[in-house]
Scaffold this active site. Structure first.
Site, PDB file in Angstrom:
ATOM      1  CG  HIS A   1      -2.232  -0.583   0.978  1.00  0.00           C
ATOM      2  ND1 HIS A   1      -2.522  -2.031   0.699  1.00  0.00           N
ATOM      3  CD2 HIS A   1      -3.433  -0.012   0.760  1.00  0.00           C
ATOM      4  CE1 HIS A   1      -3.579  -2.247   0.504  1.00  0.00           C
ATOM      5  NE2 HIS A   1      -4.288  -1.213   0.587  1.00  0.00           N
TER       6      HIS A   1
ATOM      7  CE  LYS B   1      -7.120 -10.255  11.117  1.00  0.00           C
ATOM      8  NZ  LYS B   1      -7.017  -9.948  12.428  1.00  0.00           N
TER       9      LYS B   1
END
Lengths: 278, 179
Positions: free
Chosen positions: B36, B98
């Site tokens: 990222h 999650k």
């Protein structure tokens, strides 16, 4: 003096890596099965079923229970009448490397916490205790960081009431919320210095979760905290339900007149560890 | 249960509601912390990789001999929150992970009509059975944190934040909402 060769230690550690990562602890699986039967929330029940199925697939197909095969933490209890022939820490790291490579586990260790860099299998975290006797007890605890990142500790004033301690622990679980893969096993360390409390909290995760503390006072506290945590309604995978934690394990140690250190070390539902005595 | 296929588009996504369980078939891309950081740094060069695609916050184990992939479950999404608005701004359509997202991410998801899915957490062995192929796409040096293309079949997901910005927290009464 009983002599133990480092080669034996490396081989044992290597085997424990596969065992810990492929086979969910029996006590943890039993707790999951028992909560599955008791859970009434339909989605929570499905999530618990997925967790139990996952453990079965992992064991059967020799796949890691979780892709986060952790920063392996190795606990060593060395009998003072045993003599290690060779370099113990090197033997442990070599065992981890062999075991993790052979079992296709994940290389999640980076050599420098600040500059980061390439991930590898070692060095791991090693805790060594000197104990009576001539045996060597080795435990591998692959600690995933989803839950390790939720660790908390607080240095309370010694005059604080037990209610403040309870609140701190329950709030720590609340803060972890759905992020750290509930249902959790909550390890608590109370006493000693800041570092003692944190280590006790981690060691508490090694105790069988169906076994309460030997002292009645602590046993009562464990049960009360579990009941409070399971009223948070975080539930399996954070999607509601009665089962937010499978167990609360507390370990204590004497401390200083001026303080009351309390540490919380949360484990995800994939609480993995394997032990062998040489 | 609804089955959805990639490539996802705004029309398909618009039908999905927070809390709904779906099965996803098609192509997704793994990316977590370090990937990222790099994607955002090289955003102009990487736009084509991101546009209309699905990112799965996952760093699989090494691949055991004879298997398609090792254990491959979701990692904690909130660590990616600081990078997500930038990726959504160049057309990322969906994320799988999650746990909770920040308020800001939720707003940006709504703004771009994107979607955030939850995958069963801590079930990497089970999820690996739903992955039919994998291919290295970028950042090989990151090892498990590299970007892999995964072909998935009936990958089980729950809508965490839908394209209207509704969150599973709104229908869940647990501590999720309190934190």
């Amino acid at each position: 003096m009983r002599k133990i060769a480092v080669k034996t230690i490396t081989e044992t550690i290597s085997q424990l890596c596969a065992q810990a990562n492929f086979q969910l602890r029996k006590d943890v699986l039993a707790a999951l099965n028992s909560t599955y039967r008791k859970e009434t929330n339909a989605r929570a029940k499905r999530m618990l079923k997925a967790i139990i199925d996952n453990a079965q697939i992992a064991r059967r197909e020799k796949l890691a229970i979780c892709q986060d095969t952790g920063l392996p933490v190795v606990f060593v209890e060395l009998g003072q009448n045993a003599q290690i022939i060779g370099d113990l820490k090197q033997a442990i790291n070599k065992g981890i490397e062999l075991g993790y490579k052979k079992a296709s586990l994940r290389n999640s260790v980076i050599a420098d916490p600040l500059s980061r860099g390439k991930s590898r299998f070692s060095p791991v975290v090693i805790h060594i205790d000197l104990v009576k006797g001539n045996k060597l007890k080795l435990t591998v605890l692959p600690k995933g960081f989803g839950c390790e990142n939720k660790s908390l500790m607080k240095m309370f004033n010694p005059t604080v009431g037990i209610d403040a301690v309870k609140k701190f622990i329950v709030d720590a679980v609340k803060t972890a919320g759905p992020d750290a893969c509930p249902p959790y096993v909550v390890g608590i360390g109370i006493g000693g210095t800041a570092d003692t409390a944190n280590l006790l909290a981690k060691k508490a995760l090694l105790r069988q979760i169906n076994k309460h503390h030997a002292q009645k006072r602590i046993r009562v506290l464990e049960k009360e905290l579990l009941s409070k945590i399971n009223k948070l309604n975080i539930g399996p995978m954070g999607l509601d339900g009665k089962t937010t934690a499978l167990a609360v394990n507390i370990e204590t140690y004497p401390t200083h007149i001026a303080g009351l250190p309390v540490a919380v070390n949360i484990s995800c539902h994939a609480l993995r560890s394997a032990t062998k005595v040489l | 249960m609804r089955r959805i296929l990639t490539p996802l588009n705004k029309e398909i996504i618009g039908k999905l509601k927070a809390g709904e369980e779906v099965l996803l078939t098609g192509t997704i891309y793994t990316a977590r912390d370090q990937a990222h950081k790099r994607l955002v740094k090289e955003i102009s060069k990487r736009k084509n990789l991101i546009k209309n695609q699905i990112i799965y916050y996952c760093g699989p184990t090494n691949t055991p001999r004879g298997k398609v992939i090792g254990s491959a479950g979701p990692t904690t999404s909130s660590r990616m929150d600081e990078f997500t608005p930038k990726l959504l701004s160049v057309g990322l359509i969906a994320m799988i992970g999650k746990g909770n997202r920040s308020k800001e991410v939720r707003q940006v998801i709504k703004k771009h009509k994107a979607i955030y899915f939850l995958a069963p957490a801590g079930c990497g062995a089970l999820l690996s059975k739903k992955i039919k192929a994998q291919k290295l796409i970028a950042y090989k040096d990151l090892g498990p944190e590299a970007i892999y293309e995964l072909k998935v079949k009936d990958f089980p997901l729950i809508v965490g934040i839908d394209s209207k910005g509704r969150s599973i927290d709104d229908i869940s009464y647990g501590a999720r909402r309190a934190t």
